[in-house]
Write a protein that holds these residues in place. Structure first.
Motif, short mmCIF file in Angstrom:
data_model
loop_
_atom_site.label_atom_id
_atom_site.label_comp_id
_atom_site.label_asym_id
_atom_site.label_seq_id
_atom_site.Cartn_x
_atom_site.Cartn_y
_atom_site.Cartn_z
N MET A 97 -26.34 -28.30 84.32
CA MET A 97 -25.75 -28.44 85.66
C MET A 97 -24.42 -29.19 85.61
O MET A 97 -23.47 -28.81 86.27
N ALA A 98 -24.39 -30.23 84.76
CA ALA A 98 -23.18 -31.03 84.72
C ALA A 98 -21.99 -30.19 84.26
O ALA A 98 -20.89 -30.31 84.79
N LYS A 99 -22.27 -29.30 83.27
CA LYS A 99 -21.17 -28.47 82.75
C LYS A 99 -20.59 -27.61 83.86
O LYS A 99 -19.42 -27.32 83.91
N GLN A 100 -21.47 -27.19 84.74
CA GLN A 100 -21.02 -26.36 85.85
C GLN A 100 -20.37 -27.21 86.94
O GLN A 100 -19.84 -26.68 87.90
N ARG A 101 -20.51 -28.52 86.80
CA ARG A 101 -20.03 -29.44 87.84
C ARG A 101 -20.63 -29.08 89.18
O ARG A 101 -19.97 -29.13 90.22
N GLN A 102 -21.89 -28.70 89.09
CA GLN A 102 -22.60 -28.30 90.32
C GLN A 102 -23.96 -29.02 90.33
O GLN A 102 -24.59 -29.17 89.29
N TRP A 103 -24.40 -29.43 91.54
CA TRP A 103 -25.65 -30.17 91.67
C TRP A 103 -26.50 -29.53 92.76
O TRP A 103 -25.98 -29.25 93.87
N ALA A 104 -27.77 -29.31 92.46
CA ALA A 104 -28.66 -28.69 93.44
C ALA A 104 -29.70 -29.72 93.88
O ALA A 104 -30.37 -30.34 93.04
N LEU A 105 -29.82 -29.92 95.18
CA LEU A 105 -30.85 -30.82 95.70
C LEU A 105 -31.92 -29.95 96.36
O LEU A 105 -31.59 -29.03 97.11
N THR A 106 -33.17 -30.31 96.09
CA THR A 106 -34.26 -29.48 96.60
C THR A 106 -35.10 -30.30 97.56
O THR A 106 -35.58 -31.37 97.21
N THR A 107 -35.26 -29.79 98.78
CA THR A 107 -36.14 -30.45 99.74
C THR A 107 -37.47 -29.69 99.73
O THR A 107 -37.70 -28.85 98.87
N LYS A 108 -38.33 -29.97 100.70
CA LYS A 108 -39.64 -29.32 100.71
C LYS A 108 -39.49 -27.79 100.76
O LYS A 108 -40.18 -27.06 100.08
#
Ligand code: DGJ
Length: 704
Positions: A1-12
């Motif tokens: 994910m870091a390489k993509q410089r993208q972060w995914a947050l997951t809720t319920k």
């Protein structure tokens, strides 16, 4: 994910994906909506068409925009270094293994991104937090000054949200006034800005800091988005729609009209939290998602002991409070099944009407010669918890507190102080005044067996600030933070004391207060039909387990048509039932009927507190219903009807429960019939009006 410089947050049930812009000048939103089965999503890119005459950053769905980094579009942050020009640009300072600092605690995940400004003297941190228990994303920022010179933040909002809705949007919000709080409003926005807020130093009666946006075209897919500000001081929330870029932005934070934040060398300002939520079930689904979130926060405990059936003296006795009168009411309250007895305004010295006494929190020696303890004991002996009303931020001109500390009230230099409801406001932002309130509450709560505290606040604040304080223009922030600090003190030092929040009715209700108190008082309007309308709006954003509601004898200010006593009870039973009627005038048969209704409430209370809420229609309709789904697949439905003169040839009223399982069969208490969930949901179930001619409570239990 870091390489993509993208972060995914997951809720319920949802995903929120952000990435860092090339050039490291900020985060943009890539996705907010349905859970994604994969980690990396297509990154946001400029619309695939030539848009001239504007900068790239102005169109980008930046997570947090700063004037100076963003060029001409609205920015959440405005930095003024006093140099004659404003703004700051920022560069990401990667930290942790992913470029973001990850903080994990049980089921909560927090991501922190660090930035530095072009002078390398300011530091900004952006925070995002999610939990696996609900769908809410919580966001806030902090700004620190490491430079040698003071810096002013003309605006420091908490977050900018970019719900990915295309085309015209429908904006749902809550507006009101004293005794008419939480009136649902909506508008269609194709281009321009809608703004609401409070300059009252408290959340305010005019607007609630929460909004829901969805496509104006009801056939469009994509669900709805809710945004709220968790803040009880002055605030602003705006929804901006740009026609050309098809850009929607919801921004909110502390008020930027009167408030300015000063950062002296070494100081940090941390914003309040803004929370956002997506639901595929439209605005109704957003309401249920807020409730789910609020159940996870402080009023975390749904234990009925934290939300007892209160008898409150205000409507019965007003300021005419004394030991004998209250004891007589308490005996009657116990007979109808009240679990707490709360003496409202009027119990302290000098409080014969609303012109005096505020600030002198000692029991009136004539009304309570031996203090509050004898009444508290008697109430306990009757099996109820004892409570009192206070208004710690209020100061009567004719009080010892004011005579001793005339400088502790808000007053703009050179302008005479203004009273409203004959009272000044205590400058709670002042450390010594906050400490005084802390001591006063300790003294009061240990003076008798007090288990319930109603904290009121009966006027907007004007003329905030204080001479000589470099942070004086932050008075609303200081006031609010000390209010929270004292509420936290109550939690820590008096964990068993139930706290009810109130401000001339619903003037200080928001997601921050709901995480610190057990119950809130939404309105002084208790007339049943008016109240139902207020509660309808309240429930669109706030939860039933915190919604205090009393049965009184009041007719209502706007809709005065007579209803049955069962109707009055049913309205109050949609939240935390209370009683405020003058029971001294109730005959034995009325008291017995009230007892029966209280027992009915007790049997369904867990469903009301914990169930998903479905509102059927609006309270202005001929028939209106509120459904609470329980976790065991059943539900209970309150049906309110306007036909107070029911005749047999009128087409029968039906309800269509929305939460039942199609494959189960249900016994309907009240109608004594068995129906399939499929039939009930599609054809509907006739309402027997077994409880009264204008109201019914139908309980659907699955048949095993
Ligand atoms: C306003 C509150 O909303 C009422 O319930 C009552 O407590 C009065 N203040 C007392 O002054």
């Amino acid at each position: 994910m870091a390489k993509q410089r993208q972060w995914a947050l997951t809720t319920k049930r949802s995903s929120y994906v952000i990435s860092m812009l090339d050039g490291d000048q900020g985060l943009v939103l890539d996705h907010w909506g349905a859970s994604l089965p994969y980690d990396v999503v297509t990154r946001w890119d400029e619309p695939d068409r030539s848009v001239q005459y504007r900068f790239f950053e102005d169109a980008a769905p930046m997570e947090y925009a700063s004037m100076g980094a963003r060029q001409t579009a609205f920015s959440e942050l405005v930095v003024d270094r006093g140099s004659g020009s404003v703004g700051a640009s920022w560069t990401w300072v990667p930290a942790g293994t992913d470029g973001a600092t990850l903080i994990e605690a049980e089921d909560v995940t927090t991501l922190r991104f660090d930035f530095t400004d072009e002078t390398a003297t300011l530091e900004m941190r952006q925070y995002l937090e999610v939990s696996t228990h609900h769908d809410v994303i919580r966001r806030w920022v902090s700004v620190s000054n490491h430079g040698a010179e003071p810096v002013t933040l003309d605006r420091v909002f908490s977050a900018g949200w970019s719900p990915p809705i295309h085309g015209t949007v429908r904006v749902h919000y809550l507006a009101g006034a004293w005794s008419q709080e939480f009136q649902p409003q909506d508008l269609v926005l194709s281009s321009g800005t809608f703004m609401m807020g409070s300059r009252a130093g408290v959340t305010g009666l005019s607007f609630s800091p929460t909004v829901c946006v969805e496509p104006a075209d009801s056939a469009a897919a994509g669900g709805a988005y809710g945004v709220s500000l968790e803040w009880s001081g002055s605030w602003r929330l705006q929804v901006e729609k740009d026609l050309v870029d098809d850009r929607l932005r919801v921004s909110c934070g502390i008020d930027d009209d009167a408030t300015r934040i000063t950062l002296l060398t070494g100081e940090t300002f941390t914003s309040p939290t803004s929370s956002g939520v997506w639901s595929e079930d439209g605005s109704d689904g957003v309401s249920r998602s807020w409730h789910e979130y609020q159940r996870c926060r402080r009023a975390a405990s749904l234990d009925p002991r934290r939300h007892p059936i209160v008898y409150n003296s205000w409507f019965a006795t007003g300021f005419g409070v004394d030991l004998e009168g209250q004891l007589a009411l308490a005996r009657r309250a116990a007979r109808v099944g009240a679990e707490a007895f709360v003496v409202d305004d009027g119990w302290f010295s000098g409080r014969n009407d609303d012109t005096g006494g505020l600030g002198d929190w000692e029991p009136d020696p004539t009304a309570f010669p031996a203090g509050l303890a004898p009444l508290a004991c008697a109430v306990r002996d009757l099996g109820m918890c004892f409570g009192v009303w206070v208004e710690p931020e209020a100061v009567s001109p004719d009080s010892r507190l004011f005579r001793d500390h005339p400088d502790w009230i808000y007053q703009a230099a050179h302008r005479p102080p203004r009273t409203l409801r004959h009272q000044y406001v205590l400058d709670l932002g002042r450390a010594e005044a906050a400490e005084w309130v802390d001591h006063m509450l300790h003294r009061l709560l240990t003076s008798a067996d007090i288990g319930y505290l109603k904290w009121d606040m009966n006027r907007p604040i004007s003329d905030g600030g204080r001479p000589g304080d470099l942070h004086g223009r932050e008075w609303s922030v200081q006031h609010t933070r000390n209010y929270y600090r004292i509420l936290r003190m109550l939690r820590a030092d008096f964990p068993d004391v139930i706290v009810e929040g109130c401000a001339a009715g619903g003037g200080r209700i928001d997601n921050a207060v709901l995480s610190l108190v057990d119950n809130v008082w939404p309105s002084d309007e208790t007339g049943p039909r008016d109240r139902l309308a207020i509660q309808h709006g309240f429930l669109s954003a706030y939860p039933p387990h915190a919604m205090s509601s009393w049965v009184t004898d009041e007719p209502g200010m706007r809709q005065r048509c007579a209803v049955s006593v069962e109707f009055r009870f049913a309205v109050a039973m949609c939240g935390v039932l209370g009683i405020g009627a003058d029971l001294s005038g109730w005959a034995d048969a009325q008291l017995a009927r009230a007892r029966h209704l209280v027992d009915l409430y007790r049997s369904i209370r867990p469903t009301v507190f914990g169930g998903a809420v479905f509102r059927h229609g609006t309270p202005g309709d001929t028939t209106y219903a509120v459904e609470f789904a329980d976790t065991g697949d059943g539900c209970c439905i309150f049906v309110f009807d306007r036909d107070s003169d029911r005749v047999t040839d009128r087409p029968r009223v039906r309800v269509r429960p929305r939460s039942l399982r199609a494959d189960l069969r249900y016994r309907v208490h009240g109608g004594d019939i068995v129906v399939s969930g499929a039939e009930a949901g599609s054809v509907g179930v006739p309402v027997p009006f077994a409880l009264a001619r204008d109201v019914d409570v139908m309980i659907f239990d699955p048949v095993t």
